[in-house]
Write a protein that holds these residues in place. Structure first.
Motif, short mmCIF file in Angstrom:
data_model
loop_
_atom_site.label_atom_id
_atom_site.label_comp_id
_atom_site.label_asym_id
_atom_site.label_seq_id
_atom_site.Cartn_x
_atom_site.Cartn_y
_atom_site.Cartn_z
N ILE A 48 43.65 39.09 36.98
CA ILE A 48 43.28 40.42 37.48
C ILE A 48 43.66 41.42 36.39
O ILE A 48 44.82 41.46 35.98
CB ILE A 48 44.02 40.77 38.79
N TRP A 49 42.70 42.19 35.94
CA TRP A 49 42.95 43.24 34.95
C TRP A 49 42.71 44.57 35.64
O TRP A 49 41.66 44.79 36.26
CB TRP A 49 42.00 43.10 33.76
N PRO A 83 43.23 51.88 43.81
CA PRO A 83 44.58 52.16 43.32
C PRO A 83 45.28 50.90 42.81
O PRO A 83 45.04 49.80 43.31
CB PRO A 83 45.30 52.72 44.55
N ILE A 84 46.17 51.07 41.86
CA ILE A 84 46.91 49.96 41.27
C ILE A 84 47.70 49.20 42.33
O ILE A 84 47.87 47.99 42.24
CB ILE A 84 47.83 50.43 40.11
N ARG A 85 48.14 49.87 43.37
CA ARG A 85 48.89 49.18 44.42
C ARG A 85 48.05 48.10 45.10
O ARG A 85 48.58 47.08 45.54
CB ARG A 85 49.45 50.18 45.44
N CYS A 86 46.73 48.29 45.14
CA CYS A 86 45.84 47.28 45.72
C CYS A 86 45.79 46.04 44.82
O CYS A 86 45.81 44.91 45.32
CB CYS A 86 44.44 47.85 45.92
N ALA A 87 45.71 46.25 43.53
CA ALA A 87 45.71 45.11 42.59
C ALA A 87 47.04 44.37 42.65
O ALA A 87 47.08 43.13 42.60
CB ALA A 87 45.44 45.60 41.17
N ARG A 88 48.12 45.10 42.77
CA ARG A 88 49.44 44.47 42.85
C ARG A 88 49.55 43.64 44.14
O ARG A 88 50.07 42.52 44.14
CB ARG A 88 50.54 45.52 42.80
N ARG A 114 49.47 38.30 46.90
CA ARG A 114 48.95 37.44 47.97
C ARG A 114 48.31 36.17 47.45
O ARG A 114 48.31 35.16 48.15
CB ARG A 114 47.91 38.19 48.80
N LEU A 115 47.74 36.22 46.27
CA LEU A 115 47.12 35.03 45.71
C LEU A 115 48.19 34.05 45.27
O LEU A 115 49.22 34.45 44.71
CB LEU A 115 46.23 35.40 44.51
N ALA A 116 47.95 32.78 45.48
CA ALA A 116 48.93 31.76 45.10
C ALA A 116 49.23 31.80 43.60
O ALA A 116 50.37 31.61 43.19
CB ALA A 116 48.43 30.38 45.51
N ASN A 117 48.20 32.05 42.79
CA ASN A 117 48.37 32.08 41.34
C ASN A 117 47.72 33.31 40.73
O ASN A 117 47.02 33.22 39.72
CB ASN A 117 47.79 30.80 40.71
N GLN A 145 47.46 36.53 38.55
CA GLN A 145 48.10 37.02 37.32
C GLN A 145 47.55 38.41 37.02
O GLN A 145 46.41 38.56 36.60
CB GLN A 145 47.81 36.08 36.15
N LEU A 146 48.37 39.42 37.26
CA LEU A 146 47.94 40.80 37.08
C LEU A 146 48.30 41.29 35.68
O LEU A 146 49.44 41.14 35.24
CB LEU A 146 48.61 41.70 38.13
N HIS A 147 47.31 41.86 35.01
CA HIS A 147 47.51 42.50 33.70
C HIS A 147 47.20 43.98 33.89
O HIS A 147 46.05 44.35 34.15
CB HIS A 147 46.58 41.89 32.64
N GLU A 148 48.23 44.82 33.78
CA GLU A 148 48.07 46.26 33.99
C GLU A 148 47.89 46.97 32.66
O GLU A 148 48.55 46.65 31.68
CB GLU A 148 49.29 46.83 34.71
N TYR A 149 47.00 47.95 32.66
CA TYR A 149 46.74 48.78 31.49
C TYR A 149 47.14 50.21 31.83
O TYR A 149 46.52 50.85 32.68
CB TYR A 149 45.27 48.70 31.08
N GLU A 150 48.18 50.70 31.16
CA GLU A 150 48.80 52.00 31.47
C GLU A 150 47.81 53.16 31.47
O GLU A 150 47.77 53.93 32.42
CB GLU A 150 49.93 52.28 30.47
N ASP A 151 47.04 53.32 30.42
CA ASP A 151 46.20 54.51 30.25
C ASP A 151 44.73 54.26 30.54
O ASP A 151 43.86 54.96 30.00
CB ASP A 151 46.37 55.07 28.83
N GLU A 152 44.44 53.29 31.39
CA GLU A 152 43.04 52.97 31.69
C GLU A 152 42.75 53.21 33.17
O GLU A 152 43.66 53.31 33.99
CB GLU A 152 42.73 51.51 31.33
N GLY A 153 41.46 53.31 33.47
CA GLY A 153 41.01 53.55 34.82
C GLY A 153 40.32 52.34 35.42
O GLY A 153 40.74 51.20 35.21
N HIS A 154 39.22 52.57 36.12
CA HIS A 154 38.52 51.53 36.86
C HIS A 154 37.60 50.71 35.96
O HIS A 154 37.63 49.49 35.97
CB HIS A 154 37.71 52.18 37.99
#
Length: 164
Positions: free
Chosen positions: A100-101, A110-115, A120-123, A125-134
Motif C-alpha cells: 500500500i502506497w 485520509p492516511i488513517r484509512c491506509a494505516r 487489518r491485512l495479514a501481510n 505493507q504500508l509505504h507512506e509519503y510525507e509530502d504527497e497526496g492521493h
C-alpha cells in the motif's frame, strides 16, 4: 462540490447518483475534460494539483477522465459505492503480501484509512509519503512503486495467492 454530493447521495440513492454521473457529468467530461480535471483538482492536496496539472500528466489524465465516462457514468458509481459499503470479510484473510502506497497529505482518502487497512491485512505493507497526496504518489514515484512490486513478485514467484 458535485463529487461530494454524489458521494453523499450514493448510499441513499444510488439510482439518482447514477443518473447524475451518466447524464450531466458524462457530457461535461466528454466535452471539457481539462476543465473537469481542474475542477476535481480543487479537492486535492497541493502535491496532487501540481502533479495532475503539470504538462507531463495533464493531457493524459484529462483524456483518461473523458474515456472513463465514454460508456456511461455507472463505472464511476461503482467506484463510489466501493467507498460506501462494507468490504467483504474474505479480504482480511488474504495471506499474500499487499503493498500500500499512500501520501500523508491525501485529501481524498485520509492516511488513517491506509494505516487501518495495513493493520487489518495479514501481510499489509504500508509505504507512506510525507509530502504527497492521493494521485501524486503514483505519478511522481512510479519507478519506485513498480520496482517494489516487481521485487515482491519475484520473491514470491512460487507462492500461490491464498485465502484461508
Amino acid at each position: 462540490m458535485l463529487a461530494q454530493f454524489v458521494l453523499r447521495s450514493t448510499p441513499i440513492t444510488p439510482r439518482a447518483a447514477g443518473l447524475l454521473l451518466d447524464g450531466p457529468l458524462r457530457q461535461f467530461a466528454k466535452r471539457y475534460p481539462q476543465a473537469l480535471l481542474k475542477i476535481l483538482c480543487t479537492r486535492f492536496a497541493r502535491a496532487d494539483q501540481e502533479a495532475l496539472l503539470s504538462g507531463e500528466w495533464s493531457q493524459a489524465i484529462a483524456d483518461s477522465l473523458a474515456e472513463s465516462f465514454a460508456a456511461g457514468g455507472y463505472g464511476a458509481l461503482r467506484d463510489l459505492l466501493t467507498y460506501t459499503q462494507r468490504w467483504d470479510e474474505r479480504l482480511w484473510r488474504i495471506q499474500t503480501p499487499v503493498l500500500i502506497w499512500h501520501g500523508r497529505q491525501d485529501t481524498v482518502v485520509p492516511i488513517r484509512c491506509a494505516r487501518a487497512l495495513a493493520r487489518r491485512l495479514a501481510n499489509g505493507q504500508l509505504h507512506e509519503y510525507e509530502d504527497e497526496g492521493h494521485l501524486s504518489v503514483p505519478l511522481r514515484h512510479m519507478r519506485t512503486l513498480l520496482s517494489q512490486a516487481i521485487r515482491l513478485a519475484s520473491n514470491s514467484i512460487d507462492a500461490k495467492p491464498s485465502i484461508h
